[in-house]
Design a protein around this motif. Structure first.
Motif, PDB file in Angstrom:
ATOM      1  N   SER A 102      -4.232   2.940 -15.818  1.00 59.27           N
ATOM      2  CA  SER A 102      -4.115   4.395 -15.912  1.00 59.27           C
ATOM      3  C   SER A 102      -5.210   5.069 -15.099  1.00 59.27           C
ATOM      4  N   ASP A 103      -6.437   4.567 -15.239  1.00 58.72           N
ATOM      5  CA  ASP A 103      -7.558   5.112 -14.490  1.00 58.72           C
ATOM      6  C   ASP A 103      -7.331   4.929 -12.993  1.00 58.72           C
ATOM      7  N   MET A 104      -6.834   3.750 -12.644  1.00 62.74           N
ATOM      8  CA  MET A 104      -6.605   3.471 -11.228  1.00 62.74           C
ATOM      9  C   MET A 104      -5.512   4.357 -10.645  1.00 62.74           C
ATOM     10  N   ALA A 105      -4.507   4.685 -11.455  1.00 66.82           N
ATOM     11  CA  ALA A 105      -3.427   5.536 -10.955  1.00 66.82           C
ATOM     12  C   ALA A 105      -3.983   6.887 -10.529  1.00 66.82           C
ATOM     13  N   GLY A 106      -4.885   7.455 -11.351  1.00 62.93           N
ATOM     14  CA  GLY A 106      -5.493   8.724 -10.979  1.00 62.93           C
ATOM     15  C   GLY A 106      -6.380   8.592  -9.762  1.00 62.93           C
ATOM     16  N   ARG A 107      -7.207   7.531  -9.721  1.00 60.70           N
ATOM     17  CA  ARG A 107      -8.078   7.315  -8.564  1.00 60.70           C
ATOM     18  C   ARG A 107      -7.268   7.095  -7.285  1.00 60.70           C
ATOM     19  N   PHE A 108      -6.143   6.398  -7.436  1.00 63.20           N
ATOM     20  CA  PHE A 108      -5.284   6.128  -6.276  1.00 63.20           C
ATOM     21  C   PHE A 108      -4.752   7.431  -5.697  1.00 63.20           C
ATOM     22  N   ASN A 109      -4.305   8.344  -6.558  1.00 64.00           N
ATOM     23  CA  ASN A 109      -3.775   9.623  -6.077  1.00 64.00           C
ATOM     24  C   ASN A 109      -4.865  10.447  -5.389  1.00 64.00           C
ATOM     25  N   LEU A 110      -6.085  10.413  -5.952  1.00 61.00           N
ATOM     26  CA  LEU A 110      -7.189  11.117  -5.310  1.00 61.00           C
ATOM     27  C   LEU A 110      -7.501  10.522  -3.944  1.00 61.00           C
ATOM     28  N   GLN A 143       4.412   1.473   4.024  1.00 56.09           N
ATOM     29  CA  GLN A 143       2.983   1.303   3.762  1.00 56.09           C
ATOM     30  C   GLN A 143       2.624   1.792   2.359  1.00 56.09           C
ATOM     31  N   ARG A 144       3.218   2.916   1.923  1.00 60.51           N
ATOM     32  CA  ARG A 144       2.965   3.416   0.567  1.00 60.51           C
ATOM     33  C   ARG A 144       3.378   2.385  -0.482  1.00 60.51           C
ATOM     34  N   ALA A 145       4.534   1.730  -0.238  1.00 62.72           N
ATOM     35  CA  ALA A 145       4.989   0.707  -1.184  1.00 62.72           C
ATOM     36  C   ALA A 145       3.994  -0.442  -1.239  1.00 62.72           C
ATOM     37  N   TRP A 146       3.450  -0.827  -0.081  1.00 62.32           N
ATOM     38  CA  TRP A 146       2.433  -1.872  -0.049  1.00 62.32           C
ATOM     39  C   TRP A 146       1.179  -1.440  -0.816  1.00 62.32           C
ATOM     40  N   LEU A 147       0.740  -0.215  -0.574  1.00 65.91           N
ATOM     41  CA  LEU A 147      -0.468   0.278  -1.226  1.00 65.91           C
ATOM     42  C   LEU A 147      -0.301   0.341  -2.736  1.00 65.91           C
ATOM     43  N   GLU A 148       0.857   0.761  -3.198  1.00 68.24           N
ATOM     44  CA  GLU A 148       1.098   0.824  -4.645  1.00 68.24           C
ATOM     45  C   GLU A 148       1.116  -0.576  -5.253  1.00 68.24           C
TER      46      GLU A 148
END
Length: 765
Positions: A685-693, A709-714
């Motif tokens: 959950s924390d990483m999801a927010g950090r990822f969006n930032l 590339q977005r699919a790879w990053l996710e």
């Protein structure tokens, strides 16, 4: 014997089998294994039996239980077991017999029997099946001595190996005389060893797998305590003179009515002994019913499989009647499963309770209090107190078994995942017992730590050297590969080599040879004694190193329960046991403070990098494994899931989600405990927010990414959430469906390695 085929075996089963085989190879007459309930003791025994029969020329093996339903359960496991590499069932390769009145079947290679049945065969007495259902351990009293003499139908040499299931019970009282009758190696299996267990098996514990470890491994589930206190349950009651109350004969159940000439005053400890207060039982059951879908199992519509422990058969009968009334359900909904219902009918009821939708609630005294496997149980209700901590742990073990969600759904629709069970305490059983497993004392004369201290202080007599060698050899057999590596890193040699050096120092022939070489052929007794002393001193010199003594002690610690229809009852309190949750969190705080400078993961999380680490030192999976292992060591025994549950109990408004059940849950727990996060949620959950930032920052910097590339990053983000770190090599195996490392380099080109570093800094820091 050929090497053990480890496919399909848990690590604890491998350790047990290899430990037992090593003990047998050394011709140790007795050895035992501690394995938590649910870890697969019978499967382990079946694997061992096959290897002994197939590769060690074993003639016949006896598998002993102390209750008939456990014998039936064991037979089913042998019938379903397929030895690796054979493609056949065990029973297609070897005859397996459940011993009955007809006696021993000569072709049988594995004989499954109750201790009571074997005793009957040896003495020629008649025995009914019902007499094979009760355990002396559970009755709590010791019967008169079992007198055994030679039996031609079953002589002492009948069995090569005797496997004793639940050996803490099977050696109880006078049954151990039966075990002494056979000229066989004895192997014990138990989840709850006692001091008597260790003594009977000559302290030869070859594998140790406690409950706490099984929870961490996902073999078993943790538990929560829900304490119900009622006025009668806490203080007893009073019925005024002049009332007429039912009085029931415990044996015949004949009922009459008695007019009270005097006031009937009874205390809480009299409940369900001399007095049954129906309204007290009803109040507990109503509280359980009313909190099921709101507090205990929020959102549930089905009553979970529930086991209630009663004091005796008479008490169980009352409980069953009241359960049906309180839940307004028919006879099939709740059933009494005690010895009084008869062995065959009880077996039918146990099978239905295990596999069918009904009964939802079973009430027992002793019959399924220990040993019996019902994985779908999610709630235990104690309406009886238990003085024995070992017996309590056995009873508690009825709820620990994990079960796959698909099977659980067929038994309890809508249950989802069994990630815990609830222990409902209505009598204070958890108030009077320590819930942590009591470490097994293995040193009858002197403690291991004390012995090391004496050796370091100069003690070097033969008894000290011999005892220490034996202790180290036993410790070496119990160690994990990681434990052995830690000791070798400090000592510079394997633990087995150290033990061997000690043994060699006691060799009288080598001592004489060295004395003759030093003092000539005519060396005196005094000179030989001096050489012997010097040899022992040299062998013990390695223990002058305090670091070695500390790591040995740490690793050793790792390897270590009138019918009152008048009185009205009310609930005093029905709460989660906050005391236990508070204690767990306090232990965690002390653990963090104690280890903040010792563990790499904590140094980073405390933002205090170790010497040589950059200020942005990054967490690694190995560092988290070290942190988890330290948490699980005595005296801490801090299971991450139990910690998460404790925070939910005390700070529910701050716990945003359930744990992800990955190693990275520990990061979330530490950050929350240190006040670095206001809420407790899985790291994902924390990483999801950090990822969006991070994506926002990248976009502002003019670095945009294609959908591929977005699919790879996710995918990389999700991998980091479970593994805390990633390297280019991980992409090959873990991302094979996306093309592995080739697909990643195709997507990101030469910037891939830098991108992985940047993402870890952004998401994990």
């Amino acid at each position: 014997m050929p090497s053990l085929v480890k496919d399909g075996l848990r690590d604890c089963q491998i350790e047990a089998i290899e430990g037992l085989e090593a003990s047998l190879a050394q011709d140790r007459p007795r050895a035992f294994v501690r394995m938590a309930t649910g870890a697969g003791k019978t499967f382990t025994a079946a694997t061992l039996a096959y290897r002994l029969l197939a590769h060690a020329d074993a003639h016949r093996i006896l598998f002993l239980v102390d209750r008939n339903n456990l014998g039936r359960q064991t037979l089913k496991e042998f019938q379903a077991y397929r030895p690796p590499g054979t493609g056949r069932l065990f029973t297609e390769l070897y005859n397996v017999q459940r011993l009955g009145p007809a006696g021993l079947d000569e072709p049988a290679k594995v004989v499954i029997s109750t201790i009571q049945r074997v005793f009957a065969q040896l003495t020629g007495v008649d025995l009914s099946e019902d007499e094979e259902e009760a355990s002396e351990f559970e009755r709590g009293w010791i019967a008169p001595p079992k007198q055994l003499t030679y039996s031609a139908s079953m002589p002492p040499e009948t069995f090569d190996i005797v496997v004793v299931d639940e050996c803490h019970r099977s050696i109880y009282g006078n049954w151990r005389q039966l075990l002494d009758y056979f000229d066989a190696h004895i192997v014990g299996l138990t989840a709850t060893p006692t001091l008597n267990t260790a003594a009977f098996f000559d302290e030869n514990l070859v594998a140790d797998y406690p409950y706490e470890r099984s929870v961490a491994d996902g073999v078993n589930v943790p538990f929560d305590i829900f304490r119900i206190r009622t006025r009668i349950g806490e203080y007893g009651s009073r019925v005024d003179a002049g009332y007429t109350l039912p009085v029931r004969d415990r044996h015949t159940r004949a009922q009459r009515y008695k007019l009270l000439d005097d006031d009937l005053v009874y205390a809480a400890q009299d409940l369900d002994r001399s007095v049954i207060a129906r309204n007290q039982i009803r109040t507990v059951l109503e509280t359980y019913r009313n909190t099921l879908s709101t507090t205990l199992f929020p959102g549930r519509t089905e009553v979970p499989k529930t086991l209630i422990f009663a004091k005796d058969d008479h008490h169980a009968e009352e409980i069953v009647t009241l359960v049906r009334e309180v839940f307004d359900r028919g006879n099939d909904f709740a059933q009494k499963i005690t010895y009084k219902v008869g062995a065959k009918y009880a077996e039918t009821l146990i099978s239905a309770f295990r596999n069918n939708y009904e009964p939802r609630i079973a009430v027992t005294v002793d019959m399924i209090a220990t040993g019996t496997d019902v994985k779908a149980i999610e709630a235990l209700i104690f309406l009886r107190d238990v003085r024995s901590s070992v017996y309590f742990e056995q009873m508690r073990g009825r709820g620990v078994r994990s079960i796959d969600p698909a099977t659980l759904a067929t038994i309890t629709p809508g249950a989802g995942v069994k990630d815990r069970f609830v222990l409902v305490d209505a009598v204070g059983v958890t108030d009077s017992l320590k819930l942590q497993t009591v470490p097994l004392e293995r040193d009858r004369v002197i403690g291991f730590e004390k012995l090391l201290e004496q050796v370091a202080s100069g003690r070097s007599d033969e008894d000290a050297v011999s005892t220490l060698a034996a202790r180290l050899a036993r410790l070496d057999r119990r160690l994990s590969d990681e434990g052995r590596a830690r000791i070798e890193a400090v000592a510079g040699q394997p633990l087995s080599a150290i033990a061997g050096t000690l043994v060699a120092a006691l060799d009288p022939d080598a001592t004489d040879a060295e004395a003759r070489q030093t003092h000539g052929p005519a060396a005196t007794d005094e000179q030989v004694a001096a050489v012997a002393e010097e040899r022992r001193t040299r062998a013990l010199a390695i223990f002058d190193d305090p670091a070695l003594r500390r790591v040995l002690i740490d690793q050793k610690k790792l390897s270590e329960v009138v019918i009152d229809d008048i009185s009205h009852d009310v609930v005093v309190s029905s709460l989660w046991d906050e005391g236990r949750a508070t204690a767990v969190i306090a232990d965690f705080d002390r653990f963090l403070h104690t280890h903040r400078d010792r563990l790499a993961a904590l140094r980073i999380l405390y933002a205090q990098p170790a010497a040589g680490l950059a200020a942005h030192g990054r967490l690694t999976y190995a560092a988290l494994e070290d942190l988890r292992d330290a948490m699980l060591q005595p005296p801490w025994l801090l299971d991450p899931l139990a910690l998460w549950s404790a925070y939910r109990r005390l700070r529910a408004d701050k716990v945003r989600a359930n744990p992800a059940k990955t190693l990275t849950d520990i990061v979330a727990l530490v950050r929350f405990a240190l006040g670095q996060r206001d809420t407790l949620a899985p790291l994902s959950s924390d990483m999801a927010g950090r990822f969006n930032l991070w994506l926002g920052r990248e976009d502002k910097a003019g670095r945009t990414y294609t959908p591929d590339q977005r699919a790879w990053l996710e995918a990389i983000r999700d991998y980091l959430a479970a593994n805390i770190e990633i390297a280019p090599a991980d992409l090959q195996d873990q991302f094979a469906p996306r093309g592995g490392i080739v697909g990643a380099r195709r997507a990101f080109g030469p910037s891939l390695d830098t991108l992985l570093e940047t993402l870890q800094d952004a998401l994990v820091a």
